[in-house]
Design a protein around this motif. Structure first.
Motif, PDB file in Angstrom:
ATOM      1  N   MET A  33       6.709   2.788  -0.468  1.00 33.44           N
ATOM      2  CA  MET A  33       5.672   3.752  -0.348  1.00 33.44           C
ATOM      3  C   MET A  33       5.438   4.662  -1.360  1.00 33.44           C
ATOM      4  O   MET A  33       4.245   5.220  -1.439  1.00 33.44           O
ATOM      5  CB  MET A  33       5.792   4.581   0.821  1.00 33.44           C
ATOM      6  CG  MET A  33       5.856   3.820   2.108  1.00 33.44           C
ATOM      7  SD  MET A  33       4.354   2.586   2.419  1.00 33.44           S
ATOM      8  CE  MET A  33       3.017   3.760   2.575  1.00 33.44           C
ATOM      9  N   LEU A  34       5.982   4.667  -2.572  1.00 33.73           N
ATOM     10  CA  LEU A  34       5.931   5.283  -3.589  1.00 33.73           C
ATOM     11  C   LEU A  34       4.467   4.749  -4.220  1.00 33.73           C
ATOM     12  O   LEU A  34       4.285   3.510  -4.520  1.00 33.73           O
ATOM     13  CB  LEU A  34       6.791   5.429  -4.782  1.00 33.73           C
ATOM     14  CG  LEU A  34       8.197   6.142  -4.163  1.00 33.73           C
ATOM     15  CD1 LEU A  34       9.288   6.071  -5.401  1.00 33.73           C
ATOM     16  CD2 LEU A  34       7.982   7.630  -3.917  1.00 33.73           C
ATOM     17  N   ALA A  41       3.361   0.812  -3.875  1.00 35.01           N
ATOM     18  CA  ALA A  41       3.937  -0.479  -4.672  1.00 35.01           C
ATOM     19  C   ALA A  41       4.016  -1.265  -3.717  1.00 35.01           C
ATOM     20  O   ALA A  41       3.647  -2.531  -3.941  1.00 35.01           O
ATOM     21  CB  ALA A  41       5.376   0.168  -4.894  1.00 35.01           C
ATOM     22  N   ILE A  42       4.168  -1.488  -2.412  1.00 34.33           N
ATOM     23  CA  ILE A  42       4.569  -2.536  -1.592  1.00 34.33           C
ATOM     24  C   ILE A  42       3.073  -3.485  -1.374  1.00 34.33           C
ATOM     25  O   ILE A  42       3.072  -4.531  -1.105  1.00 34.33           O
ATOM     26  CB  ILE A  42       5.198  -2.079  -0.136  1.00 34.33           C
ATOM     27  CG1 ILE A  42       5.636  -3.429   0.636  1.00 34.33           C
ATOM     28  CG2 ILE A  42       4.180  -1.301   0.725  1.00 34.33           C
ATOM     29  CD1 ILE A  42       6.758  -3.874   0.294  1.00 34.33           C
ATOM     30  N   PRO A  67       7.018   4.165   8.086  1.00 34.11           N
ATOM     31  CA  PRO A  67       5.831   4.255   7.100  1.00 34.11           C
ATOM     32  C   PRO A  67       5.094   2.975   6.672  1.00 34.11           C
ATOM     33  O   PRO A  67       4.041   2.754   6.605  1.00 34.11           O
ATOM     34  CB  PRO A  67       6.187   5.322   6.014  1.00 34.11           C
ATOM     35  CG  PRO A  67       7.205   6.136   6.634  1.00 34.11           C
ATOM     36  CD  PRO A  67       8.264   5.362   7.483  1.00 34.11           C
ATOM     37  N   LEU A  68       6.059   1.985   6.548  1.00 34.21           N
ATOM     38  CA  LEU A  68       5.697   0.582   6.007  1.00 34.21           C
ATOM     39  C   LEU A  68       4.656   0.047   7.143  1.00 34.21           C
ATOM     40  O   LEU A  68       3.692  -0.654   6.906  1.00 34.21           O
ATOM     41  CB  LEU A  68       6.623  -0.341   5.609  1.00 34.21           C
ATOM     42  CG  LEU A  68       7.698   0.166   4.593  1.00 34.21           C
ATOM     43  CD1 LEU A  68       9.031  -0.791   4.300  1.00 34.21           C
ATOM     44  CD2 LEU A  68       6.812  -0.002   3.077  1.00 34.21           C
ATOM     45  N   GLU A  69       5.270   0.139   8.456  1.00 33.91           N
ATOM     46  CA  GLU A  69       4.432  -0.747   9.661  1.00 33.91           C
ATOM     47  C   GLU A  69       3.342   0.262   9.684  1.00 33.91           C
ATOM     48  O   GLU A  69       2.133  -0.496   9.883  1.00 33.91           O
ATOM     49  CB  GLU A  69       5.353  -0.306  10.743  1.00 33.91           C
ATOM     50  CG  GLU A  69       6.567  -1.309  10.422  1.00 33.91           C
ATOM     51  CD  GLU A  69       7.201  -1.352  12.103  1.00 33.91           C
ATOM     52  OE1 GLU A  69       6.668  -1.567  12.985  1.00 33.91           O
ATOM     53  OE2 GLU A  69       8.539  -1.601  11.882  1.00 33.91           O
ATOM     54  N   GLY A 135      10.170  -6.140  -3.798  1.00 35.87           N
ATOM     55  CA  GLY A 135       9.223  -5.317  -4.037  1.00 35.87           C
ATOM     56  C   GLY A 135       9.347  -4.458  -5.398  1.00 35.87           C
ATOM     57  O   GLY A 135       8.285  -3.824  -5.913  1.00 35.87           O
ATOM     58  N   ASP A 136      10.571  -4.389  -6.068  1.00 34.94           N
ATOM     59  CA  ASP A 136      10.539  -3.673  -7.251  1.00 34.94           C
ATOM     60  C   ASP A 136      10.042  -4.262  -8.529  1.00 34.94           C
ATOM     61  O   ASP A 136       9.653  -3.690  -9.434  1.00 34.94           O
ATOM     62  CB  ASP A 136      12.209  -3.499  -7.602  1.00 34.94           C
ATOM     63  CG  ASP A 136      12.982  -2.568  -6.815  1.00 34.94           C
ATOM     64  OD1 ASP A 136      12.147  -1.742  -6.188  1.00 34.94           O
ATOM     65  OD2 ASP A 136      14.018  -2.462  -6.804  1.00 34.94           O
TER      66      ASP A 136
END
Ligand code: G1P
Length: 300
Positions: A33-34, A41-42, A67-69, A135-136
């Motif tokens: 989530m950064l 980022a995601i 938080p992703l969901e 994701g990176d």
């Protein structure tokens, strides 16, 4: 010859990592989530999957990843507040992430490595080829890599990995592939793979970057793959087994990527990614570039 194979439609995104390199920012916030400029980022990664035609996205998450969901879901309260203010452009930005793809989530209760994370996708994926996006690694949308990999998988079957040539002193940070050329310039046949070798033992300077199109046979191989480097079940080891025995699930090919890739897994690279992407943005870029030029010439 392009054989008629089932069109790949599912993307798997492992996102269960602890993000220790970004502590304390990631103490209560998933590293995915950064923000990279003003989007997590995601979201870039999900957008890339969708751009390659994969709109069924499974995220492998873990504790503290709620938080992703939430990010890929509607937020009615916020949407209503923006609507009341007449802020249509921000409303559209907020709705972008929930309209993107069909999202699914599964938790990797016991994080035992990337191979284990991918194995958690088996019940959802079933018996079709599928993509894995880490994701990176952010791949610039102007240099489409995943759709090229999907095409190559469609031509040859089996699995396709993404490779990038790196300086030999960097190879210990990546999976590394032994390769043979094919008739197609950007495609190689992968004859072997080793996870994060020392420079002296690396079979080449072809590094595996975080995009894969995999034959479902990889699941059976992963079930039998013992922990490898770092005591973790490595996807690279399962792919090595597939490359060594093409009868198991077809050949392994590599697409050699020469486009723009940003690594957001490392703090320095993360900062570089933000600066580069901010410079190129139509809205923020002109002011930011002018400031950056002044900063570099006058203040550094
Ligand atoms: C993972 C893989 C490695 C690959 C890398 C690409 O490693 O295990 O083979 O080269 O992603 O980013 P990680 O960086 O998660 O340690």
């Amino acid at each position: 010859m392009t054989l008629s194979r089932p069109r790949i439609s599912k993307a798997v995104i492992p996102a269960a990592g602890l993000g220790t390199r970004f502590l304390p920012a990631t103490k209560a916030t998933p590293k995915e989530m950064l923000p990279v400029v003003d989007k997590p980022a995601i979201q870039y990664v999900v957008e890339e999957a969708v751009a390659a035609g994969l709109s069924d996205v499974l995220m492998i998450t873990g504790r503290n990843k709620r938080p992703l969901e939430d990010h890929f879901d509607r937020n009615y309260e916020l949407e209503e507040a923006l609507r009341r203010k007449g802020d249509e452009s921000r409303l559209a930005r907020v709705q972008e992430s929930s309209d993107l793809a069909t999202m699914h989530y599964v938790r990797q209760g016991d994080p035992r490595g990337l191979g284990h994370a991918v194995l958690c996708a088996a019940p959802h994926v079933g018996d079709e080829p599928f993509a894995v996006l880490l994701g990176d690694d952010l791949i610039d949308s102007r240099d489409p890599l995943l759709s090229r990999m999907v095409d190559i998988q469609n031509q040859h079957g089996g699995s396709v990995i993404a490779l990038m040539e790196v300086d030999p002193e960097q190879i210990h940070l990546y999976g590394c592939a032994a390769v043979k050329p094919t008739d197609t310039e950007d495609v190689v046949e992968v004859t072997g793979l080793v996870e994060k070798p020392d420079a002296a033992e690396a079979p080449s300077n072809y590094a595996v970057i975080g995009r894969y199109v995999l034959d479902p046979a990889v699941f059976d191989v992963l079930r039998e793959t013992p922990p490898g480097r770092g005591g973790e079940i490595q996807l690279t080891d399962a792919l090595q087994a597939l490359a060594a025995a093409p009868g198991l699930g077809g050949p392994v090919h590599g697409v050699v990527f020469t486009g723009r890739r940003y690594d957001t897994g490392d703090r320095g690279d993360y900062l570089r990614a933000i600066v580069r992407l901010a410079c190129e943005r139509e809205d923020l870029g002109p002011d930011f570039r002018a400031w950056l030029r002044r900063y570099v010439t006058e203040e550094m």
